[in-house]
Design a protein around this motif. Structure first.
Motif, PDB file in Angstrom:
ATOM      1  N   SER A   1      -1.020  -2.497  14.105  1.00  0.00           N
ATOM      2  CA  SER A   1      -0.262  -1.259  14.044  1.00  0.00           C
ATOM      3  C   SER A   1      -0.060  -0.813  12.598  1.00  0.00           C
ATOM      4  CB  SER A   1       1.081  -1.428  14.743  1.00  0.00           C
ATOM      5  OG  SER A   1       1.819  -2.442  14.085  1.00  0.00           O
ATOM      6  N   VAL A   2      -0.056  -1.767  11.700  1.00  0.00           N
ATOM      7  CA  VAL A   2       0.086  -1.387  10.295  1.00  0.00           C
ATOM      8  C   VAL A   2      -1.230  -0.838   9.771  1.00  0.00           C
ATOM      9  CG1 VAL A   2       0.450  -2.260   7.986  1.00  0.00           C
ATOM     10  CG2 VAL A   2       1.916  -3.007   9.836  1.00  0.00           C
ATOM     11  N   ASN A   3      -2.282  -1.449  10.195  1.00  0.00           N
ATOM     12  CA  ASN A   3      -3.581  -1.095   9.650  1.00  0.00           C
ATOM     13  C   ASN A   3      -4.517  -0.674  10.782  1.00  0.00           C
ATOM     14  OD1 ASN A   3      -5.723  -0.772   8.058  1.00  0.00           O
ATOM     15  ND2 ASN A   3      -5.843  -2.892   7.352  1.00  0.00           N
TER      16      ASN A   3
ATOM     17  N   MET B   1       1.684 -11.356  16.466  1.00  0.00           N
ATOM     18  CA  MET B   1       1.295 -11.095  15.067  1.00  0.00           C
ATOM     19  C   MET B   1       0.052 -10.209  14.944  1.00  0.00           C
ATOM     20  SD  MET B   1       1.960 -12.135  11.766  1.00  0.00           S
ATOM     21  CE  MET B   1       1.071 -12.397  10.258  1.00  0.00           C
TER      22      MET B   1
ATOM     23  N   ALA C   1       0.884  -6.673  15.630  1.00  0.00           N
ATOM     24  CA  ALA C   1       1.648  -6.042  14.565  1.00  0.00           C
ATOM     25  C   ALA C   1       0.739  -5.639  13.410  1.00  0.00           C
ATOM     26  CB  ALA C   1       2.731  -6.994  14.074  1.00  0.00           C
ATOM     27  N   VAL C   2      -0.196  -6.521  13.107  1.00  0.00           N
ATOM     28  CA  VAL C   2      -1.116  -6.232  12.025  1.00  0.00           C
ATOM     29  C   VAL C   2      -1.890  -4.958  12.316  1.00  0.00           C
ATOM     30  CG1 VAL C   2      -3.172  -7.027  10.815  1.00  0.00           C
ATOM     31  CG2 VAL C   2      -1.336  -8.626  11.353  1.00  0.00           C
TER      32      VAL C   2
ATOM     33  N   ARG D   1      -7.450   4.457   5.063  1.00  0.00           N
ATOM     34  CA  ARG D   1      -7.050   3.218   4.418  1.00  0.00           C
ATOM     35  C   ARG D   1      -6.040   3.457   3.316  1.00  0.00           C
ATOM     36  NH1 ARG D   1      -8.568  -1.753   6.732  1.00  0.00           N
ATOM     37  NH2 ARG D   1     -10.269  -1.200   8.105  1.00  0.00           N
TER      38      ARG D   1
ATOM     39  N   ASN E   1       4.866  12.945  -3.311  1.00  0.00           N
ATOM     40  CA  ASN E   1       4.203  12.719  -2.028  1.00  0.00           C
ATOM     41  C   ASN E   1       2.807  13.323  -2.069  1.00  0.00           C
ATOM     42  OD1 ASN E   1       4.290  15.473  -1.344  1.00  0.00           O
ATOM     43  ND2 ASN E   1       6.332  15.232  -0.455  1.00  0.00           N
TER      44      ASN E   1
ATOM     45  N   THR F   1      -2.582  -1.481   1.387  1.00  0.00           N
ATOM     46  CA  THR F   1      -1.820  -2.152   2.445  1.00  0.00           C
ATOM     47  C   THR F   1      -2.371  -3.545   2.652  1.00  0.00           C
ATOM     48  OG1 THR F   1      -2.514  -0.175   3.575  1.00  0.00           O
ATOM     49  CG2 THR F   1      -0.702  -1.402   4.548  1.00  0.00           C
TER      50      THR F   1
ATOM     51  N   GLN G   1      10.459  14.495  -9.324  1.00  0.00           N
ATOM     52  CA  GLN G   1      10.097  14.190  -7.936  1.00  0.00           C
ATOM     53  C   GLN G   1      11.315  13.781  -7.123  1.00  0.00           C
ATOM     54  OE1 GLN G   1       7.170  15.111  -7.089  1.00  0.00           O
ATOM     55  NE2 GLN G   1       6.809  15.516  -9.258  1.00  0.00           N
TER      56      GLN G   1
ATOM     57  N   LEU H   1       1.584   9.232  -7.386  1.00  0.00           N
ATOM     58  CA  LEU H   1       2.239   8.664  -6.208  1.00  0.00           C
ATOM     59  C   LEU H   1       3.283   7.637  -6.608  1.00  0.00           C
ATOM     60  CD1 LEU H   1      -0.998   8.336  -4.135  1.00  0.00           C
ATOM     61  CD2 LEU H   1       0.899   9.867  -3.632  1.00  0.00           C
ATOM     62  N   VAL H   2       2.935   6.800  -7.583  1.00  0.00           N
ATOM     63  CA  VAL H   2       3.893   5.794  -8.026  1.00  0.00           C
ATOM     64  C   VAL H   2       5.097   6.467  -8.668  1.00  0.00           C
ATOM     65  CG1 VAL H   2       4.250   3.868  -9.599  1.00  0.00           C
ATOM     66  CG2 VAL H   2       2.152   4.009  -8.286  1.00  0.00           C
TER      67      VAL H   2
ATOM     68  N   LYS I   1     -11.402   5.516   3.042  1.00  0.00           N
ATOM     69  CA  LYS I   1     -12.597   4.789   3.458  1.00  0.00           C
ATOM     70  C   LYS I   1     -12.752   4.831   4.973  1.00  0.00           C
ATOM     71  CE  LYS I   1     -11.604   2.423  -0.647  1.00  0.00           C
ATOM     72  NZ  LYS I   1     -10.291   2.052  -1.161  1.00  0.00           N
TER      73      LYS I   1
ATOM     74  N   PHE J   1       6.319  -0.026   6.322  1.00  0.00           N
ATOM     75  CA  PHE J   1       5.546   0.316   5.138  1.00  0.00           C
ATOM     76  C   PHE J   1       6.249   1.444   4.397  1.00  0.00           C
ATOM     77  CE2 PHE J   1       2.526   2.870   2.796  1.00  0.00           C
ATOM     78  CZ  PHE J   1       1.910   1.914   2.018  1.00  0.00           C
TER      79      PHE J   1
ATOM     80  N   SER K   1       5.485   6.385  -3.187  1.00  0.00           N
ATOM     81  CA  SER K   1       6.398   7.340  -3.816  1.00  0.00           C
ATOM     82  C   SER K   1       7.862   7.008  -3.573  1.00  0.00           C
ATOM     83  CB  SER K   1       6.087   8.751  -3.309  1.00  0.00           C
ATOM     84  OG  SER K   1       6.046   8.756  -1.900  1.00  0.00           O
TER      85      SER K   1
ATOM     86  N   GLY L   1       6.555   8.897  -7.629  1.00  0.00           N
ATOM     87  CA  GLY L   1       7.449   9.445  -6.613  1.00  0.00           C
ATOM     88  C   GLY L   1       6.956  10.719  -5.954  1.00  0.00           C
TER      89      GLY L   1
ATOM     90  N   SER M   1       4.270  -6.791   7.831  1.00  0.00           N
ATOM     91  CA  SER M   1       3.308  -6.559   8.906  1.00  0.00           C
ATOM     92  C   SER M   1       3.942  -6.881  10.249  1.00  0.00           C
ATOM     93  CB  SER M   1       2.060  -7.396   8.683  1.00  0.00           C
ATOM     94  OG  SER M   1       2.414  -8.757   8.536  1.00  0.00           O
TER      95      SER M   1
ATOM     96  N   ASN N   1      -3.112   8.100  -8.279  1.00  0.00           N
ATOM     97  CA  ASN N   1      -2.204   6.986  -8.000  1.00  0.00           C
ATOM     98  C   ASN N   1      -0.953   7.062  -8.872  1.00  0.00           C
ATOM     99  OD1 ASN N   1      -3.884   5.985  -6.108  1.00  0.00           O
ATOM    100  ND2 ASN N   1      -4.660   4.283  -7.313  1.00  0.00           N
TER     101      ASN N   1
ATOM    102  N   ASN O   1       6.292  -4.117  11.073  1.00  0.00           N
ATOM    103  CA  ASN O   1       5.666  -2.803  10.993  1.00  0.00           C
ATOM    104  C   ASN O   1       6.412  -1.874  10.035  1.00  0.00           C
ATOM    105  OD1 ASN O   1       3.855  -0.838  11.437  1.00  0.00           O
ATOM    106  ND2 ASN O   1       4.496  -0.333  13.520  1.00  0.00           N
TER     107      ASN O   1
ATOM    108  N   PRO P   1      -2.868   3.946   2.154  1.00  0.00           N
ATOM    109  CA  PRO P   1      -1.572   3.862   2.801  1.00  0.00           C
ATOM    110  C   PRO P   1      -0.672   5.020   2.416  1.00  0.00           C
ATOM    111  CG  PRO P   1      -1.772   2.223   1.080  1.00  0.00           C
ATOM    112  CD  PRO P   1      -3.110   2.838   1.242  1.00  0.00           C
ATOM    113  N   PHE P   2      -0.827   5.534   1.174  1.00  0.00           N
ATOM    114  CA  PHE P   2       0.089   6.594   0.764  1.00  0.00           C
ATOM    115  C   PHE P   2      -0.215   7.877   1.512  1.00  0.00           C
ATOM    116  CE2 PHE P   2      -3.204   6.064  -2.464  1.00  0.00           C
ATOM    117  CZ  PHE P   2      -3.887   7.234  -2.283  1.00  0.00           C
TER     118      PHE P   2
ATOM    119  N   ASP Q   1      -3.139  -6.905   4.839  1.00  0.00           N
ATOM    120  CA  ASP Q   1      -3.386  -7.056   6.269  1.00  0.00           C
ATOM    121  C   ASP Q   1      -2.197  -7.718   6.949  1.00  0.00           C
ATOM    122  OD1 ASP Q   1      -5.824  -5.933   5.861  1.00  0.00           O
ATOM    123  OD2 ASP Q   1      -6.880  -7.844   5.696  1.00  0.00           O
TER     124      ASP Q   1
END
Lengths: 393, 582
Positions: B7-9, B1, B4-5, B16, B489, A62, A116, B484-485, B410, A83, A87, B487, A78, B481, A81, B18-19, A64
């Motif tokens: 809330s994403v991270n 801003m 918002a950042v 960490r 979950n 992700t 999938q 995941l790529v 992490k 993401f 997949s 498709g 970002s 990975n 919000n 994201p998937f 920043d």
């Protein structure tokens, strides 16, 4: 087609106990736009952020902040919000280690993406599509072989087939050739480009190898310390580098420090005074008389013992030679300035000999001093600047 | 801003990956809550119980009292208890580790014959429950009818009972012998992973074989041996089975048996507040040992002999001593088999008697018939099957997920999960048992087999998580990975990629948990009712009744069942290891 806007990414320190010591950002405001069907390469030394960028596109990391748009769909933002997980991005990816699952056969590996997301393909259709993908990489006969019984080159093809089988919107290639031996790498370079080009798939290719970047790409983004230093076609990058870093990372170059002594308002050309004389060359916009610049000229851009009436012609002495075969690599001393020159291997040039070097004006590129490159902003790559990397060998 | 950042991270709930995003976070939080319920909640109850006035249950009073602490600290035998516990633990570990080091060195670093056989025997030994061994030793060496005493009386013309199993030294010795296989597994690993170049360097610079061993090999092994030693002392301080079976008769009490006796008083209604207080003291001792262990491990890091890379060390040539050495190792196994043989003999006898021609005529299958006919024993067997299958499976599934978070994310949740999962190492099973008893006594779960399943999951998750942690580190993240790529979950990725790839390690861990779950008597005894009896607790009930021949027969059934589960896997594993080495 694919747009990245203002991507920032800083990794958390790997060991939190070592204080709140800030780690260097991996990406600092990167923006690129890739056209549909384009073969786009992210080139740079290790640690420049190219792999982070690829992982952000894939959704494995992700950012920043920033935005990523794919075929008009915002997959990361970002500010808003958003993401979309990896997949759900409909991508194909070839990993550096290939990541072929060793507990499956070749067929099962390639069939995985089709199974999938509840696509509900019939067995027949699924089989046909997998075999078609395997055909494309010439591995039809290997379908039922367990993955561990494949050579490196074959694994690479399976990875490619797996990445292509789902008809992805974008295909991401993470240094896919770096684990192959030199000969196979040359073959795969051509094959890989022909394959993705014939399918018309947008391709993002990550490499640190300038030969791969130059020979395969439509456009290249040269990266350093989390920023795009220069973006352009391979010829752009090679012939018209904008920074000392670019000139040294892509190909070999001689950088001759000097001062602009005169320019003229009506023509692009001017004169730069260097240690061994005045060089007439094209001046970039916005350069002023008296400014310190570097004149960049490629080792094979210099003519050795050419016609006597050429301009920018200087006499020097050969300090050393190295017979490479395809060319003769000589080191010439011009009044204390040492230059690297590639002469024809058929010229009989020996150490100690006097030679005349001429610098055709349109092969001389004037580079403005590159603050970032010289002071080494990140501090981490200052060393690689002192010893320019010659990745071609 | 910036909002918002964030809330994403979100760095507060920082996963960490994201998937792993929503699904992963929910699962991580669920795991965290589960571990808190399994491990932290009982301990809080334990503390609360220790602070209630004597004779009360913590649910019914809201007063606090230090009375229990006063009575523990002023009890005249507290010092004796602690000293006994330490003597027993240290003695058995020193004896066991010395013996195990010798055998491990012979197997890993010399050309002793039958290496693979020795290994298989050692690794299969976990199929033999401690309580069964203890029964065997009693039949062999009890002061009255023990075979050893009978023989001594008959052939050496001595009177009385020259040997008794019912003493602290005998108990320590027998425990030390039983400890050898575990210590062997750890020490063999140390020896296998040592870089032989360190030794070669000594030899090249003029040292003889013996002085290389003395000046290079041994000093390099010291930190490793030391940490193995402390780990085992920690385990032996917590040990319950030998002290229960042998120590009660010998009137040698250690902390774990004292807590058991307090909680199972025959004369008055059970008082849980005093055992809970003893439990707190016990916990403090165990945690102190744990810190000592971590300190030694960190010290050992400096030597970095164990690189985790598999080497092919040079083997010391025994020449003429090959077969004598093998005989010595053989003697050890013979000694370990004796208790099992006497139980086997007894299981075919109408009542316990020493082997003789006369006794041979009385061989009978009646004991085995009653094992498979008595409804109580049948229930114990079916309960054991449920217990073993469920706890081993649950432990491994949870362990893979917890280890995945610890290794791959992490964020902080991974760290908390790992720490919580590791905590049971420092909690003596007896203490957790009394805590579990306290918390579930008034719930419908009490008296069911599921309560024991739950307790075993809490205890063995520490082992499972550590094994899976090591295994996951070996797995290239790109393999995950890639899924995941493509498709998949998070759950599909775990099911289709991680579980199949870690199958050998998961199977091994599963077996370990299954075997230990079947052997354990701590939780079955503390939580015993008429309905949730398992084979281990039924064995104890039969032994106390006493129905020694039936107990022997049931012991044999249990050992046989575990051997069938464990041995084939160990043979396969040793073969593949031998293949890699050649």
């Amino acid at each position: 087609m694919l747009t990245l806007e203002g991507l920032h990414k800083t990794y958390p320190p790997t060991d939190p106990s070592q204080g709140a010591g800030k780690t260097a950002p991996a990406l600092r405001g990167v923006s690129i736009t890739v056209e549909k069907g384009e073969f786009y390469t992210l080139l740079g030394p290790s640690g420049c952020g190219k792999t982070t960028m690829l992982q952000c596109i894939a959704g494995l990391e992700t950012p920043d902040s920033g935005d990523i748009t794919m075929c008009g769909e915002v997959v990361f933002s970002s500010a808003r919000n958003i993401f979309v997980p990896a997949s759900k991005r409909r991508l194909g990816m070839v990993f550096q280690s290939y990541a072929i699952w060793p507990h499956m056969t070749v067929f099962e590996n390639v069939a995985f993406p089709l199974r999938q997301g509840g696509k509900g393909l019939s067995k027949q259709v699924l089989g046909d599509r997998v075999m078609a993908a395997l055909d494309r990489v010439k591995l039809r006969d290997f379908a039922n072989r367990p993955a561990p019984y494949l050579s490196g080159g074959q694994q690479q093809r399976v990875a490619l087939a797996r990445a292509l089988v789902g008809e992805p919107r974008v295909i991401l290639l993470d240094e896919p050739l770096s684990n192959l031996d030199a000969k196979l790498r040359d073959e795969m370079r051509v094959e890989l480009r022909d394959l993705v080009k014939s399918l018309g798939i947008t391709t993002i290719y990550v490499t640190h190898d300038q030969v791969e970047a130059l020979s395969m790409s439509d456009r290249i983004a040269l990266m350093k310390d989390g920023k795009v230093i220069q973006e352009g076609t391979p010829a752009d990058l090679y012939m018209r580098p904008k920074t000392a870093f670019a000139s040294e990372f892509v190909g070999r170059s001689n950088l001759i420090p000097g001062k602009v002594v005169n320019g003229s308002a009506d023509s692009d050309y001017g004169t730069v005074a260097v240690q061994f004389g005045d060089i007439r060359c094209r001046l970039p916009d916005g350069v002023a008389v008296g400014e310190s610049v570097n004149v960049m000229v490629r080792p094979h851009g210099i003519d050795v013992n050419g016609q006597a009436d050429e301009i920018n012609r200087f006499a020097g002495r050969v300090r050393g030679t190295s017979f490479v075969g395809e060319f003769l690599d000589i080191c010439v001393d011009l009044k204390g300035c040492s230059l690297r020159v590639y002469a024809s291997p058929y010229d009989a040039i020996t150490t100690g000999q006097e030679v005349a070097l001429s610098f055709p004006p349109d092969r001389c590129v004037v580079l403005l001093p590159d603050e970032a490159a010289i002071s080494g902003e990140g501090g981490r790559y200052s060393q690689s600047l002192e010893q320019p990397s010659h990745r071609s060998d | 801003m910036p909002a918002a950042v964030q809330s994403v991270n979100p760095s507060s709930v920082s996963i960490r990956h994201p998937f792993a995003s929503r699904q992963g976070q929910v699962v991580a939080l669920a795991l965290l809550v589960l571990l808190l319920v399994l491990i932290a909640a009982p301990l809080i109850f334990l503390l609360r119980a220790s602070l209630t006035p004597p004779g009360e249950l913590p649910f019914f009073v809201d007063t606090y009292s230090l009375e229990n602490y006063v009575s523990v600290l002023t009890s005249p035998d507290l010092l004796d208890l602690i000293l006994n516990t330490l003597k027993y633990a240290l003695g058995s570990v020193i004896f066991g580790v010395t013996l195990a080091s010798g055998i491990a060195w012979l197997v890993e670093r010399t050309d002793i014959p039958f290496q693979t056989t020795i290994r298989i025997l050692m690794y299969s030994w976990m199929a033999v429950p401690t309580i069964v061994l203890a029964f065997g030793w009693i039949l062999l060496a009890n002061p009255g009818s023990g075979i050893v005493n009978l023989l001594l009386r008959e052939f050496f013309n001595v009177t009385g009972s020259p040997i008794s199993i019912y003493s602290l030294p005998a108990m320590t010795l027998v425990t030390g012998l039983a400890l050898v296989p575990t210590a062997f597994a750890m020490i063999a690993g140390l020896l296998r992973n040592m870089d032989p170049q360190l030794e070669s360097a000594g030899a090249v610079h003029g040292a003889t074989t013996f002085s290389v061993f003395q000046s290079v090999t041994f000093p390099l092994l010291i930190p490793g041996l030391f940490s193995v030693g402390i780990l085992l002392v920690m385990a032996m301080v917590q040990a319950f089975d030998f002290p229960l079976v042998l120590g009660l008769t010998a009137k040698v009490h250690v902390l774990s048996t004292r807590i058991y006796l307090l909680a199972h008083s025959d004369i008055s209604r059970p008082d849980y507040s005093l055992p809970a207080t003893f439990g707190i003291f016990f916990l403090v001792l165990a945690v102190a040992l744990m810190f000592a262990y971590f300190r030694t491990v960190r010290m050992g890091e400096r030597f970095r002999v164990v690189t985790g890379k598999a080497f092919r060390p040079r083997r010391f040539s025994l020449n003429g001593w090959r077969y004598p050495a093998a005989t010595v190792v053989g003697l050890y196994f013979a000694l370990m088999l004796l208790p099992l043989l006497i139980l086997l003999w007894t299981s075919f006898q109408p009542f316990y008697q020493a082997p003789s021609i006369h006794a041979l005529t009385q061989l009978t299958l009646a004991n085995f018939v009653s094992v498979f006919e008595e409804s109580q024993i049948l229930r114990a067997i079916s309960n054991t099957v449920i217990l073993v299958m469920c706890s081993a499976t649950l432990v491994m599934v949870l362990s893979v997920m917890i280890a995945w978070y610890a290794v791959r994310s992490k964020g902080r949740i991974g760290k908390y999960l790992e720490l919580l999962a590791f905590a049971p190492m420092a909690i003596p099973p007896v203490v957790l048992a009394i805590a579990v008893l306290l918390i579930y006594l008034r719930t419908p779960l009490y008296g069911t087999i599921w309560l024991i399943v739950l307790a075993h999951v809490s205890v063995y998750i520490a082992f499972g998580t550590r094994t899976m942690h090591a295994a996951l580190l070996q797995l290239h993240q790109e393999l995950e990975n890639a899924a995941l790529v493509c498709g998949a979950n998070w759950f599909v990725m775990l099911r289709r990629i991680v579980f199949p790839l870690l199958r050998p390690q998961i199977l091994n861990g599963w077996l370990w948990v299954a075997a230990h779950s079947a052997r354990d008597i701590t939780f079955p005894l503390f939580l015993i009712t008429a309905t949730n009896v398992v084979v281990a607790s039924e064995l104890w009930v039969l032994w106390e009744t006493p129905e020694i021949p039936t107990a022997s027969a049931l012991s044999m059934v249990l050992v046989l069942g575990l051997l069938v589960l464990v041995v084939p896997v160990q043979i396969l594993a040793s073969r593949s290891m031998a293949r890699e080495a050649h």
